[in-house]
Design a protein around this motif. Structure first.
Motif, short mmCIF file in Angstrom:
data_model
loop_
_atom_site.label_atom_id
_atom_site.label_comp_id
_atom_site.label_asym_id
_atom_site.label_seq_id
_atom_site.Cartn_x
_atom_site.Cartn_y
_atom_site.Cartn_z
N GLU A 111 8.19 -9.94 -0.86
CA GLU A 111 6.77 -10.21 -1.14
C GLU A 111 6.03 -10.63 0.12
OE1 GLU A 111 6.12 -12.84 -4.38
OE2 GLU A 111 7.44 -11.75 -5.75
N GLU A 112 6.73 -11.29 1.04
CA GLU A 112 6.07 -11.78 2.26
C GLU A 112 5.54 -10.65 3.14
OE1 GLU A 112 9.37 -14.74 1.20
OE2 GLU A 112 9.03 -12.57 1.20
N LEU A 113 6.12 -9.43 3.00
CA LEU A 113 5.74 -8.31 3.86
C LEU A 113 4.97 -7.21 3.14
CD1 LEU A 113 9.04 -7.91 5.94
CD2 LEU A 113 6.86 -8.83 6.75
N GLN A 114 4.68 -7.41 1.86
CA GLN A 114 4.07 -6.34 1.08
C GLN A 114 2.69 -5.94 1.59
OE1 GLN A 114 4.15 -7.16 -3.11
NE2 GLN A 114 6.37 -7.00 -3.26
N LYS A 115 1.96 -6.86 2.21
CA LYS A 115 0.63 -6.54 2.74
C LYS A 115 0.70 -5.93 4.14
CE LYS A 115 -1.54 -8.27 -0.82
NZ LYS A 115 -2.30 -7.41 -1.75
N ASP A 116 1.85 -5.98 4.76
CA ASP A 116 1.97 -5.54 6.15
C ASP A 116 2.68 -4.20 6.30
OD1 ASP A 116 0.83 -8.02 7.05
OD2 ASP A 116 2.78 -8.96 6.69
N ILE A 117 3.43 -3.78 5.28
CA ILE A 117 4.20 -2.53 5.36
C ILE A 117 3.50 -1.45 4.55
CG2 ILE A 117 6.38 -1.41 4.79
CD1 ILE A 117 7.82 -3.99 5.33
N THR A 118 3.33 -0.28 5.14
CA THR A 118 2.73 0.87 4.46
C THR A 118 3.84 1.82 4.01
OG1 THR A 118 0.73 0.73 5.79
CG2 THR A 118 1.16 2.82 4.69
N ILE A 119 3.85 2.13 2.72
CA ILE A 119 4.88 3.01 2.16
C ILE A 119 4.43 4.46 2.25
CG2 ILE A 119 6.21 3.59 0.09
CD1 ILE A 119 5.69 0.70 -0.85
N VAL A 120 5.27 5.30 2.79
CA VAL A 120 4.99 6.73 2.90
C VAL A 120 5.97 7.48 1.98
CG1 VAL A 120 4.85 8.73 4.43
CG2 VAL A 120 4.24 6.45 5.28
N ASP A 121 5.43 8.19 1.00
CA ASP A 121 6.28 8.96 0.09
C ASP A 121 6.75 10.22 0.79
OD1 ASP A 121 6.00 7.15 -1.97
OD2 ASP A 121 4.23 8.14 -2.79
N MET A 168 0.85 -1.19 0.00
CA MET A 168 0.00 0.00 0.00
C MET A 168 0.89 1.23 0.00
SD MET A 168 -3.05 1.01 2.65
CE MET A 168 -2.02 0.82 4.09
N THR A 169 0.59 2.21 -0.88
CA THR A 169 1.37 3.44 -0.98
C THR A 169 0.51 4.63 -0.59
OG1 THR A 169 2.70 2.51 -2.75
CG2 THR A 169 2.73 4.89 -2.52
N VAL A 170 1.04 5.44 0.31
CA VAL A 170 0.33 6.64 0.75
C VAL A 170 1.05 7.84 0.18
CG1 VAL A 170 -0.47 7.98 2.72
CG2 VAL A 170 -0.37 5.49 2.86
N PRO A 171 0.44 8.61 -0.75
CA PRO A 171 1.12 9.78 -1.32
C PRO A 171 1.14 10.94 -0.35
CG PRO A 171 -1.09 9.62 -2.21
CD PRO A 171 -0.89 8.42 -1.33
N VAL A 172 2.20 11.73 -0.44
CA VAL A 172 2.33 12.94 0.38
C VAL A 172 2.67 14.08 -0.54
CG1 VAL A 172 3.59 14.03 2.25
CG2 VAL A 172 3.09 11.60 2.36
N SER A 173 2.06 15.23 -0.36
CA SER A 173 2.27 16.35 -1.28
C SER A 173 3.65 16.95 -1.15
CB SER A 173 1.23 17.43 -1.01
OG SER A 173 1.49 18.05 0.22
N GLY A 174 4.29 16.83 0.00
CA GLY A 174 5.62 17.39 0.16
C GLY A 174 5.68 18.54 1.12
N TYR A 230 3.99 -1.25 10.70
CA TYR A 230 5.22 -1.06 9.92
C TYR A 230 5.00 0.02 8.87
CZ TYR A 230 6.51 -5.65 11.84
OH TYR A 230 6.79 -6.70 12.68
N LEU A 231 5.86 1.04 8.88
CA LEU A 231 5.86 2.10 7.88
C LEU A 231 7.22 2.10 7.18
CD1 LEU A 231 4.28 5.03 9.96
CD2 LEU A 231 3.10 3.36 8.53
N TYR A 232 7.24 2.50 5.92
CA TYR A 232 8.49 2.51 5.15
C TYR A 232 8.63 3.88 4.50
CZ TYR A 232 12.25 0.29 2.39
OH TYR A 232 13.47 -0.06 1.84
N ILE A 233 9.70 4.60 4.83
CA ILE A 233 9.98 5.91 4.23
C ILE A 233 11.23 5.80 3.38
CG2 ILE A 233 10.59 8.31 4.69
CD1 ILE A 233 9.06 8.17 7.27
#
Length: 564
Positions: free
Chosen positions: A147-157, A1-7, A26-29
């Motif tokens: 791939e095992e963690l793709q449903k558990d980690i949220t990507i923050v742009d 899941m990707t969460v867009p951020v305007s900046g 889990y969040l990923y920056i």
């Protein structure tokens, strides 16, 4: 899941705070700016109105292990599994930042550590059920997800610094240097805005370095230092391998004629500044320039950069397409993202028809069509300040959807130069090359001489006019004497222009342009041009030559005459 951020900082803070309050485990920056990301995370962690429950911020690096809020490092947590076990047992509200943890996720030629991946999956339930809120944030310059963690980690742009952040850095540096009196500051409020805008796309550290370099190189800061900022941006472009940073010193004054197009571009200068927002104006999307080959399309594209003082990027469509499945689409995304990152900028696509003419052929498995659709969607919906300049010779080869309203602001047609334009082109090229007194000799570049030569080179395109000046100089150089008027006249006679060799193609382009494009030549120049260009005489003699036939087939000039 990707969460867009305007900046903008406020939106990044609000988004992260909401994710932390919602106890996303889990969040990923993905960012190169570790310090800036940590600054945002720490400010959120103690902002009670924003996050409700304040939290400790723990940081893990493979070199230090987990470092607590007091700065104490735990050497026994340097190993990733030990660090995860520590997090699992922690009994206070906290945010744990794992820096460069992507090396255990595989990718980039590394093998994934499946024990670490399994441990992260095992921890999910315990973190969620812990009465104290615990969030884990991965920070890395690279996005690597198993791939095992793709449903558990949220990507923050985590976008690059906004204009306001960069402007704050610039203002602080100016204030410090003004107090010390070592650097002379000569910038208006608008020029400060332009310098800060020029640094968009750089990290805060890169922007600060660029401003510092601009100040120390000549002991002052002024609008000319925009060039220093652009040099820093050039480094970003070189690393992509797809876009090319064009350093052009061409000025609008170096382009003869095309006054209609020049006026259109002049009126849109500074349209990316905040002052344009008072009028409710959007940033211009771009312009498509088509017409006869050699009439200055590429020349004026390069000169826009110096007029607007914006970086000029050249997109080579050939570099987009790659043999690997999916890589062509990724290359286009990378090129677009890079252009947007350093906006405001100018994106130049030369001879666009050669890259997108075969999008419906299907011979490449649909890759061209997908890349083209990706580009069209971006052109239609882009909000970034990327001004696209596309040039085309064979307009018939372009897909019709590219020229629909909304893609480009305007389509300009560049025809064979009129007499007034030929005179301007001759003046530019002769003035640029005739500088040495020994070469000039008794030759005088008068208005009468220019008028006579412009009359004789009827039907010549701009490139041919430049070449005849060069040929004339070679004629004088070969016998080591000064230039003479006869040298130019002989060069004209010996040239067979495109208006004769490609008569049918030019006629077809003009017929297309009469209803679909605006002429780049102003109405007054067209009215001044009594004769129609390029008399067809079978292509055996050049305009201005003694044996040229009168002919009775003449062109109708292309393009609607709209004055800007």
């Amino acid at each position: 899941m990707t969460v867009p951020v305007s900046g903008t900082p406020s939106k990044i803070r609000t988004l992260l705070a909401n994710l932390l309050k919602a106890r996303f485990p889990y969040l990923y920056i993905q960012t190169w700016e570790e310090d800036r990301a940590m600054s945002v995370i720490r400010s959120i962690a103690q902002d009670i109105p924003l996050i409700k429950t304040p939290r400790e911020v723990l940081v893990w690096r493979m070199t230090t292990g987990i470092v607590d809020v007091s700065g104490h490092s735990r050497d026994d947590t340097k190993q990733p599994l030990k660090a995860l076990e520590f997090i699992e047992k922690y009994d206070s509200p906290c945010i744990v930042v794992l820096q460069d943890f992507h090396i255990y996720f595989g990718g980039q030629g590394r093998a994934a550590d499946y024990q670490v991946i399994r441990k992260l999956r095992d921890m999910l339930i315990r973190i969620k059920q812990n009465p104290n809120p615990i969030n884990v944030i991965f920070t890395s310059p690279f996005l690597v997800l198993p791939e095992e963690l793709q449903k558990d980690i949220t990507i923050v742009d985590f976008e690059l610094p906004s204009f306001n952040e960069i402007k704050t850095v610039l203002d602080e540096m100016i204030a410090v240097n003004e107090n010390r009196g070592r650097i002379q500051i000569e910038v208006t409020a608008e020029e400060r805005e332009r310098i800060a805008k020029a640094a968009l796309g750089l990290t805060l550290s890169e922007a600060e370095n660029a401003f510092a370099r601009a100040m120390v190189e000549d002991g002052q800061l002024d609008i000319r230092d925009v060039e220093v900022i652009l040099e820093e941006k050039e480094q970003i472009i070189k690393k992509t391998g797809i876009l090319e940073f064009i350093r052009s010193e061409l000025r609008m004054e170096d382009v003869g004629g095309l006054e209609n197009l020049k006026r259109w571009l002049t009126r849109r200068n500074k349209s990316w500044l905040d002052s344009a927002s008072k009028y409710g104006l959007p940033s211009p999307k771009g312009v498509l320039i088509t017409g006869v080959p050699g009439c200055g399309k590429s020349l004026i594209s390069k000169s826009i950069s110096s007029m607007w003082q914006l970086p000029l990027l050249r997109l080579d469509i050939g570099k987009i397409f790659s043999g690997l499945v999916g890589s062509s689409e990724e290359n286009m995304r990378k090129a677009i993202k890079t252009a947007e990152a350093i906006s405001p900028c100018i994106l130049w696509i030369d001879e666009i028809e050669k890259g997108f003419s075969a999008t419906s052929s299907g011979g490449d498995g649909g890759t061209s069509a997908r890349v083209f659709a990706q580009f069209l969607t971006w052109m239609q919906e882009k909000t970034s300040q990327v001004f696209v300049v596309a040039t085309a010779n064979n307009i018939a080869g372009l897909p019709p959807e590219l020229m629909r309203k909304g893609r480009f602001d305007e389509i300009f047609f560049v025809d064979l130069p009129t007499k007034r334009e030929r005179k301007e082109i001759l003046k530019v090229h002769m003035g640029r090359r005739l500088t040495h007194p020994e070469v000039i000799g008794d030759f005088q570049l008068t208005d009468e001489v220019l008028d006579d030569l412009a009359e004789k080179c009827e039907g010549f395109v701009g490139a041919e006019i430049e070449q005849l000046v060069i040929d004339a100089l070679f004629e004088a150089y070969a016998v080591d004497r000064s230039i003479r008027l006869e040298d130019f006249e002989r060069a004209i006679i010996n040239t067979v222009p495109l208006s004769i060799t490609q008569a049918e193609q030019i006629r077809a382009i003009r017929e297309w342009a009469n209803v679909r494009a605006v002429t780049a030549t102003p109405k007054e120049d067209l009215e001044d041009y009594v004769k129609e260009e390029a008399v067809l005489d079978g292509g055996n003699s050049a305009p201005g030559s003694p044996d040229q036939g009168d002919g009775d087939v003449r062109y109708k000039r292309g393009g609607r005459t709209i004055d800007f």
